[in-house]
Design a protein around this motif. Structure first.
Motif, PDB file in Angstrom:
ATOM      1  N   SER A  91      31.375  39.402  54.088  1.00 51.12           N
ATOM      2  CA  SER A  91      32.240  39.958  53.053  1.00 51.12           C
ATOM      3  C   SER A  91      33.699  39.952  53.540  1.00 51.12           C
ATOM      4  O   SER A  91      33.993  40.390  54.650  1.00 51.12           O
ATOM      5  N   GLU A  92      34.582  39.423  52.718  1.00 50.71           N
ATOM      6  CA  GLU A  92      35.987  39.318  53.107  1.00 50.71           C
ATOM      7  C   GLU A  92      36.711  40.655  52.874  1.00 50.71           C
ATOM      8  O   GLU A  92      36.410  41.366  51.911  1.00 50.71           O
ATOM      9  N   PRO A  93      37.676  40.997  53.740  1.00 51.04           N
ATOM     10  CA  PRO A  93      38.413  42.264  53.593  1.00 51.04           C
ATOM     11  C   PRO A  93      39.470  42.187  52.498  1.00 51.04           C
ATOM     12  O   PRO A  93      40.659  42.411  52.723  1.00 51.04           O
ATOM     13  N   VAL A  94      39.013  41.827  51.302  1.00 52.70           N
ATOM     14  CA  VAL A  94      39.912  41.606  50.175  1.00 52.70           C
ATOM     15  C   VAL A  94      39.261  42.164  48.917  1.00 52.70           C
ATOM     16  O   VAL A  94      38.063  41.975  48.705  1.00 52.70           O
ATOM     17  N   SER A  95      40.038  42.829  48.091  1.00 49.14           N
ATOM     18  CA  SER A  95      39.532  43.325  46.813  1.00 49.14           C
ATOM     19  C   SER A  95      39.035  42.170  45.958  1.00 49.14           C
ATOM     20  O   SER A  95      39.576  41.056  46.021  1.00 49.14           O
ATOM     21  N   GLU A  96      38.022  42.438  45.133  1.00 49.73           N
ATOM     22  CA  GLU A  96      37.509  41.367  44.273  1.00 49.73           C
ATOM     23  C   GLU A  96      38.591  40.876  43.314  1.00 49.73           C
ATOM     24  O   GLU A  96      38.522  39.745  42.820  1.00 49.73           O
ATOM     25  N   ALA A  97      39.621  41.682  43.056  1.00 50.07           N
ATOM     26  CA  ALA A  97      40.721  41.249  42.191  1.00 50.07           C
ATOM     27  C   ALA A  97      41.500  40.102  42.820  1.00 50.07           C
ATOM     28  O   ALA A  97      42.020  39.237  42.119  1.00 50.07           O
ATOM     29  N   LEU A  98      41.585  40.101  44.161  1.00 53.44           N
ATOM     30  CA  LEU A  98      42.322  39.049  44.871  1.00 53.44           C
ATOM     31  C   LEU A  98      41.411  37.954  45.407  1.00 53.44           C
ATOM     32  O   LEU A  98      41.892  36.966  45.975  1.00 53.44           O
ATOM     33  N   LEU A  99      40.116  38.119  45.261  1.00 51.61           N
ATOM     34  CA  LEU A  99      39.166  37.171  45.844  1.00 51.61           C
ATOM     35  C   LEU A  99      39.339  35.745  45.310  1.00 51.61           C
ATOM     36  O   LEU A  99      39.243  34.787  46.091  1.00 51.61           O
ATOM     37  N   GLY A 110      43.816  44.323  50.362  1.00 51.47           N
ATOM     38  CA  GLY A 110      43.685  43.005  50.976  1.00 51.47           C
ATOM     39  C   GLY A 110      44.962  42.186  50.953  1.00 51.47           C
ATOM     40  O   GLY A 110      44.929  40.969  51.182  1.00 51.47           O
ATOM     41  N   GLN A 111      46.105  42.825  50.679  1.00 52.26           N
ATOM     42  CA  GLN A 111      47.380  42.109  50.611  1.00 52.26           C
ATOM     43  C   GLN A 111      47.678  41.376  51.921  1.00 52.26           C
ATOM     44  O   GLN A 111      48.091  40.212  51.916  1.00 52.26           O
TER      45      GLN A 111
END
Length: 470
Positions: A366-374, A430-431
């Motif tokens: 899982s990437e350390p990024v919100s699903e909005a930025l995925l 996740g910016q």
């Protein structure tokens, strides 16, 4: 709603209000999980997390003198923490303590199943050990920002996993490098045979090929195939497993471990060739359920990076937990309380372990990024892979070849407002990860452009210029 198995302990009347509250929290989390109309925001999750911690604190006060109490409150709490944990992954807060809860629960089951199966690769354990260290660091970072009750719980679970991990590592400690190579090959073959055993159509030729490899290894080790006159291969297999366990605390020498595993592989070939992929009808329903879960999780691997929401894994976790916790002393039981035969037992255990392994794989990747930025993050990952491949294959012949990459990178860079990737008025988690990946891509494109310019200048230089520069 897929619930955990329930404890039958009576509920203290003082705990009823807490149960009522956490049931409401679980329902709200379930509704949030199902809502695909928008991405999940940190504020959506944190409000439920804070409410849950309030109830945990109240429960701890009631249970001050009965810490080992287990009833339905605990199972529903576990549901809530599992969901909260998956939500923290979904919103990109992977490095925080709550995100550890779900994955460490999965690891505990994986370690138990590896020990129960009695064979595993050191590479399996190395991966688990590495990630456990990372999760321990997350817990340490959260010591001042998350409630002590959660930190204590996570530390206890990690300690249990470390203890089991060390037991499994110790069991392989006497394998020298040469024996280790043979052992790892046998582990791979035994897993492949178990996979063949669960295909929709039994692959007889493939199993024969594995059997030929095993017989060649048997010849190289100067071993003979175990005779079993008067006994079935299943009976001898069970005896072999019982005679040498990798998790009973006794450390066997490397040669004994390898030869025992070879004997198990050859016996397992006999067992599955006899069964031809058919399971005891008493366990057909459980088998079909586990095969469906395994296949679904495996197919998710093709689209995981683009469409998986970590909370999607919750229902699979709970279905597997119910199957796992319904066992009695490790045995799968039929409707009348009778245990499975060895073939069904090992087949169902393989499917259970394989399914948990897929969930573990998705959680740790899982990437350390919100699903909005995925979507942006995944596009950048693809661009990075392409640019690395171009660099590896010798670069570009013309700057024009970099135009598509540069245009896409500039397009993504122009999406930022005041240096942030915004979704409406929100700044998703996740910016830093997205910006760092964007910078890496720009750097790769710049290096390729510079290399091409240097090559062009060298090609157009006069002999005297070349000599002078030398």
């Amino acid at each position: 709603m897929t619930d955990s198995p329930m404890f039958r302990s009576p509920l203290d009347p003082k705990e009823q209000p807490i149960l009522d509250k956490i049931l409401i929290i679980r329902d709200k989390l379930s509704l949030l999980k199902q809502d695909r109309s928008t991405y999940i925001k940190s504020s959506d999750v944190v409000i439920h997390y804070d409410d849950l911690i309030v109830q945990v604190d109240l429960l701890n006060k009631i249970r001050a003198n009965k810490r080992n109490e287990q009833n339905r409150v605990d199972t529903v709490l576990d549901d809530c923490f599992q969901l909260i944990s998956l939500f923290f992954l979904t919103i990109g807060r992977n490095q925080e303590a709550p995100a550890v809860y779900s994955v460490i629960s999965t690891v505990k089951r994986l370690l138990d199943h590896l020990g129960e199966a009695g064979f595993y690769s050191p590479k399996d354990l190395e991966s688990l050990s590495h990630h456990i260290d990372d999760w321990q660091a997350s817990i340490e970072r959260g010591r001042d920002t998350h409630p002590p009750s959660l930190i204590t719980l996570l530390e206890a679970r990690i300690d249990v996993c470390r203890k089991k991990l060390n037991e499994l590592l110790t069991a392989l400690s006497k394998l020298d490098p040469q024996m280790m190579g043979t052992y790892e090959k046998l582990v791979s073959i035994l897993r492949s045979l178990s996979a063949c055993n669960t295909r929709s159509k039994f692959p007889a030729k493939e199993v024969k090929d594995f059997e030929a490899q095993l017989l060649k290894m048997q010849e190289d080790l100067h071993e003979e195939r175990l005779p079993h006159e008067g006994k079935t291969a299943e009976q001898v297999y069970a005896e072999k497993v019982a005679s040498l366990s990798l998790s009973d605390g006794e450390v066997q020498d490397g040669e004994t471990v390898v030869k025992a595993l070879l004997a198990r592989c050859l016996l397992w070939v006999e067992v599955i060739q006899e069964k031809q992929g058919k399971i005891d009808e008493r366990f057909q329903e459980t088998y079909d359920k586990l095969v469906k879960i395994r296949n679904t999780l495996e197919q998710m691997n093709l689209t995981q990076a683009w469409s998986l929401r970590e909370t999607d894994l919750y229902s699979f976790q709970r279905q597997l937990d119910r199957v796992d916790e319904a066992r009695v002393n490790g045995n799968f039981m039929d409707a009348e309380g009778r245990p499975a035969d060895l073939h069904a037992q090992r087949t169902l255990l393989y499917l259970l372990r394989k399914s948990y392994a897929f969930i573990y794989q998705y959680l740790v990747s899982s990437e350390p990024v919100s699903e909005a930025l995925l979507p942006i993050y995944n596009q950048l990952l693809t661009l990075k892979r392409c640019l690395i491949e171009v660099k590896r294959s010798g670069g570009v012949d013309s700057p024009r070849e970099l135009y598509p990459y540069s245009m896409k990178l500039n397009s993504i860079d122009n999406m930022k407002k005041d240096g942030k990737f915004m979704v409406g008025n929100d700044i998703p988690e996740g910016q830093a990860s997205v910006s760092a990946l964007l910078a890496e891509c720009f750097e790769l494109a710049y290096e390729l452009r510079e290399k091409n310019q240097e090559a062009a200048e060298s090609a157009h230089a006069t002999p005297s210029e070349v000599q002078a520069s030398a």
